[in-house]
Design an enzyme around this catalytic site. Structure first.
Site, PDB file in Angstrom:
ATOM      1  N   LYS A  36       0.830  -1.214   0.000  1.00 37.49           N
ATOM      2  CA  LYS A  36       0.000   0.000   0.000  1.00 37.49           C
ATOM      3  C   LYS A  36       0.865   1.265   0.000  1.00 37.49           C
ATOM      4  O   LYS A  36       0.378   2.361  -0.239  1.00 37.49           O
ATOM      5  CB  LYS A  36      -0.947  -0.023   1.199  1.00 37.49           C
ATOM      6  CG  LYS A  36      -1.976  -1.162   1.127  1.00 37.49           C
ATOM      7  CD  LYS A  36      -2.861  -1.182   2.360  1.00 37.49           C
ATOM      8  CE  LYS A  36      -3.807  -2.378   2.422  1.00 37.49           C
ATOM      9  NZ  LYS A  36      -5.003  -2.227   1.566  1.00 37.49           N
TER      10      LYS A  36
ATOM     11  N   LYS B 115     -14.982   5.612  -0.851  1.00 36.76           N
ATOM     12  CA  LYS B 115     -15.604   6.446   0.193  1.00 36.76           C
ATOM     13  C   LYS B 115     -15.068   7.870   0.117  1.00 36.76           C
ATOM     14  O   LYS B 115     -15.825   8.846   0.219  1.00 36.76           O
ATOM     15  CB  LYS B 115     -15.321   5.860   1.578  1.00 36.76           C
ATOM     16  CG  LYS B 115     -15.950   4.492   1.804  1.00 36.76           C
ATOM     17  CD  LYS B 115     -15.334   3.734   2.990  1.00 36.76           C
ATOM     18  CE  LYS B 115     -15.720   2.264   2.917  1.00 36.76           C
ATOM     19  NZ  LYS B 115     -14.885   1.395   3.786  1.00 36.76           N
TER      20      LYS B 115
ATOM     21  N   THR C  93     -11.663   0.019  -1.109  1.00 36.25           N
ATOM     22  CA  THR C  93     -13.011   0.549  -0.932  1.00 36.25           C
ATOM     23  C   THR C  93     -12.928   1.921  -0.266  1.00 36.25           C
ATOM     24  O   THR C  93     -13.814   2.757  -0.459  1.00 36.25           O
ATOM     25  CB  THR C  93     -13.877  -0.406  -0.077  1.00 36.25           C
ATOM     26  OG1 THR C  93     -13.129  -0.798   1.072  1.00 36.25           O
ATOM     27  CG2 THR C  93     -14.271  -1.639  -0.862  1.00 36.25           C
TER      28      THR C  93
END
Ligand code: 26Q
Length: 795
Positions: A539, A645, A641
């Site tokens: 990440k 958002k 996800t």
């Protein structure tokens, strides 16, 4: 749906309900009630209003005699429930007014509810969003999982180092669940298998525990439908073996108790530790076995034949964690109901679907054959048969080098296998399951993830939510694509100004919270640049913090260079056993301490890393974000996800072509997305180039300077603290931080420039909201219902 259940009470009547629970359920007078008492009484008064629509949904499901969906997941990352349920019931104004009339501050009571943190991250939160959408769409469904006594650990920083402490959400009474003492199944482990003269197998487990159900209603929009989340708790089979105790066998008396106590005790934070792996396998079997017996009991109770199972039951496996459902369903059909093996295999397969959430080799589950045989001897034998079937049908093995490959098992036993974004699904076809895909070309389908608009915009962002409703009317909360109707308003002075005011208010609210939590004063007019997710090398929080140091250097070199003020906000936990991720956390905290103390730069650059990121913190951060960091190494993030958002709430994304970023960029428009970095194909090619990392560092004076500062202990009081990170970056850099560094630095400077045109930035931000409607989990669930489950709405 009985409409009268949604008829709202007056605030006075609702206040009476709260008072009544305080007296009758809690045996307290208002004068003697603690804040906890008030919160419990409030929750119970809300819960009362869920019961009728819940029972009505159950009645309608039985009457319809159709298909039920069973979502099997080892994680449900739910967060708080008071606000969620209240909003779905349309009760928020009434509840607030009622509590004020009782002298209680509604907002702060709500904020004291502990998060139900029964999940690690994306996969667990997806399961919670799916439950919300299944209810909103009126699809009869059960979520099945484990009622962990301890959810995900709490994170603290001590000298910048992550410390974990046990989380204890059940320490206080959990008001939302209904204990079901009558829903109990004996679950066995170990032992041996006997065969009769006809070759029929009987498993004789060596130890057993009871799985007991606890039900939580999951309320859909406007309570038109309510489904059930059934979580299993382990209980000892005999509370106490008095006979054994009287014989003096004190250990034997408590064997089942010991297993029962540990089985549903704690959520696994990841797969990085070998320790306790046996327990994890037992947890997986425990909840799968209980869930399957429960759904078979319901099926038979309704009078259906087992051959009709696929007409009434769709079972979705959330990753391979529940993959034992295949062998267990076959075992139940063959051993306990006398079905032939081939028919059992066909029947099970017609019921099962499998969702893959990762391509990372280290995250693919494998269990040693020895352990499988020891813990689940009958299942091991069935897996051996399935292995032969698979070899026969496809030439592909489920057993390999002494281990059971759970991905292959799940794939073989499912009629549909899905990835979670378009890119991820293509990579699943091309890499992970390339051979299986050739044998079953129609089995792999895509279902791009989504998020529930109820929690992630309507509830978390009331300022924006009101503006949307004022602009396009009601209806968008359960039909998110209607956000497109905002588009004609975007670019008009009145709408853009109102959008900017809402964002500014959210940033001010977050700044107040940061001031309370950390004592740091933030400037709400600075760009709020946010990276929130589990800490993992792929990440690339490391890329973000290295760029932060490079920016700090450049500002110091030229303090009057017209810099755009930025606040870099990080949030996330590392798995306790993941040494490199914990090192990255410490580096972020070390850099924060140095940078935030610098009088030359402190009005231009801040680094904030609040402890213990969780769902509730996400709800605070997301509405206040200007820039969303989605910077994973291309090909590694299955979907993401959080990216959805943040964009939905009007943040622009800086991101790679990875996971759902690809589709987000298509929806919001390439001109409204800050793209950088290597593509998935380029990553593969670059990684195999010998010395690629060293070459990239040598080619980037900016990066080399940053690494030199870290090596010299600039952020660690002169101490050489980061040899692990530096060694990894110079010599391996599997996740291509060095290769993407310059590209990332450059796009960030373009973002600085873009942010200074406040009107244009606001227009682009508003376009995100207007164009992100497709990423509702309602759309995702409709896709599963149609392509995988064959399930229908009963609304
Ligand atoms: C495996 C074995 C033993 C112990 C733990 C585990 C384990 C636990 C959790 C393995 C994986 C997970 C979680 C994976 C996960 O959250 N994946 C994310 O799923 C999201 C929803 O699809 C995606 O958006 C993310 O891209 C993906 O990383």
């Amino acid at each position: 749906m009985p409409k009268d259940t949604l008829t709202l009470p007056t605030a006075t009547a609702f206040a009476d309900d709260v008072l009544s629970h305080l007296r009758v359920t809690l045996a307290k007078r208002a004068s003697g009630a603690t804040r906890h008492d008030w919160r419990v009484a409030l929750s119970l008064a809300i819960r009362d209003r869920v019961v009728e629509p819940w029972l009505a949904s159950v009645d309608r499901t039985y009457a319809a005699n159709g298909k039920r969906v069973y979502y099997l997941s080892l994680e449900f990352l739910i967060g708080r429930l008071i606000e969620d349920v209240t909003i779905n019931l349309g009760l928020e104004d009434v509840a607030r007014e009622a509590m004020e009339s009782l002298g209680q501050d509604y907002q702060s009571l709500v904020a004291e509810e502990p998060d139900a943190a029964l999940g690690n991250g994306g996969l667990g939160r997806l399961a919670a969003c799916f439950m919300d959408s299944l209810s909103t769409l009126g699809i009869p469904a059960h979520g099945y999982g484990i009622r962990y006594e301890h959810g995900l650990f709490e994170q603290h920083f001590k000298g910048g180092v992550q410390i974990e402490t046990a989380e204890a959400w059940l320490a206080e009474h959990h008001v939302w669940e209904f204990e079901r003492p009558e829903v109990r199944y004996d679950i066995g482990f170990g032992g041996h298998v006997d065969y009769d003269a006809e070759g029929r197998a009987t498993w004789h487990p060596a130890e057993e525990v009871i799985a007991q159900g606890y039900d939580t209603p999951t309320v859909g929009w406007q309570a038109a439908w309510v489904n059930t989340l059934r979580l299993w708790a382990a209980k000892p089979i005999v509370h106490f073996d008095l006979e054994a105790f009287n014989r003096g066998d004190f250990i034997g008396a408590t064997a089942s108790e010991a297993l029962a106590r540990t089985l549903s005790r704690v959520l696994y934070p990841d797969d990085t530790t070998e320790q306790g792996r046996t327990l994890r396998l037992k947890q997986e079997y425990f909840f799968v076995a209980a869930s399957l017996r429960d759904l078979l009991r319901r099926h038979l109770f309704e009078g259906h034949a087992l051959s009709e199972l696929p007409d009434h039951v769709a079972i979705q496996l959330n990753d391979t964690h529940p993959a034992l459902a295949g062998p267990e369903l076959i075992r139940l059909l063959v051993d306990e109901h006398g079905m032939a093996f081939a028919e059992a295999m066909r029947t099970a397969r017609a019921c099962l679907g499998y969702t893959n959430h990762t391509l990372l080799p280290e995250a693919l589950e494998r269990w040693s054959e020895g352990l499988m045989k020891q813990v689940l001897p009958r299942h091991y034998a069935i897996i051996c048969l399935l292995n032969m079937e698979s070899l026969d049908e496809t030439g592909i093995a489920i057993l390999e080098n002494g281990s059971v490959k759970m991905g292959e098992l799940a794939f073989f036993m499912a009629h549909k296998v899905n990835g979670v974004s378009a890119l991820h699904t293509e990579l699943v076809k091309e890499t992970l399951f390339a051979d299986l895909h050739r044998s079953y070309p129609d089995r792999i389908v895509n279902q791009t993830n989504g998020v529930t608009p109820r929690r992630w915009i309507h509830s978390a962002n009331p300022a924006l939510s009101s503006l949307i409703t004022e602009t396009i009317g009601e209806g968008w909360v359960s039909d998110l694509e209607r956000l497109r109707e905002l588009e004609p308003h975007v670019g008009t002075a009145s709408f853009d100004e109102a959008f900017a005011v809402a964002k500014r208010a959210n940033k001010a609210r977050l700044s107040d919270w940061v001031a309370r939590e950390t004592g740091m004063a933030l400037d709400p007019d600075a760009m709020f640049d946010i990276q929130i997710k589990r800490i993992h090398e792929y990440k690339r929080q490391l890329l973000n913090i290295l760029e932060t140091v490079a920016l700090w250097n450049e500002i110091r070199d030229d303090p009057n260079g017209g810099w755009t003020p930025r606040v870099k906000i990080f949030g996330g936990k590392a798995a306790p056993g993941y040494v490199m991720a914990k090192s990255i956390i410490r580096l972020i905290n070390d850099v924060a301490e140095t940078v935030n103390a610098d009088p030359v730069t402190r009005h231009l650059l801040r680094v904030v890393y609040p402890e213990n990121y969780n769902v509730s913190m996400a709800e605070r951060l997301i509405p206040a974000c200007d820039l969303s960091e989605q910077i994973s190494t291309a090909g590694k993030e299955a979907s993401g996800t959080g990216n959805m958002k943040l964009s939905l709430n009007g943040a622009l994304t800086v991101g790679t072509l990875d996971g759902a970023n690809v589709e987000i960029r298509e929806h919001v428009g390439a001109e409204n997305f800050f793209l950088f970095g290597l593509t998935a194909d380029e990553v593969g090619a670059r990684r195999t180039r010998p010395g690629h990392a060293r070459a990239a560092i040598e080619a980037s004076p900016r990066l080399k300077r940053v690494l030199g500062q870290i090596a010299n202990g600039l952020f660690s009081g002169g101490e050489a603290r980061y040899g692990d990170i530096l060694g990894m970056l110079w010599d391996t850099d599997y996740f291509l931080v060095t290769a993407d560094f310059d590209s990332y630095y450059d796009i960030q400077r373009q973002i600085d420039v873009a942010y200074r045109d406040r009107a244009e930035w606001t227009r682009k931000a508003a376009l995100q909201t207007a164009r992100m409607g497709w990423f509702s989990s309602d759309r995702t669930i409709a896709g599963y219902a149609k392509d995988i489950w064959g399930a229908k709405s009963l609304l």
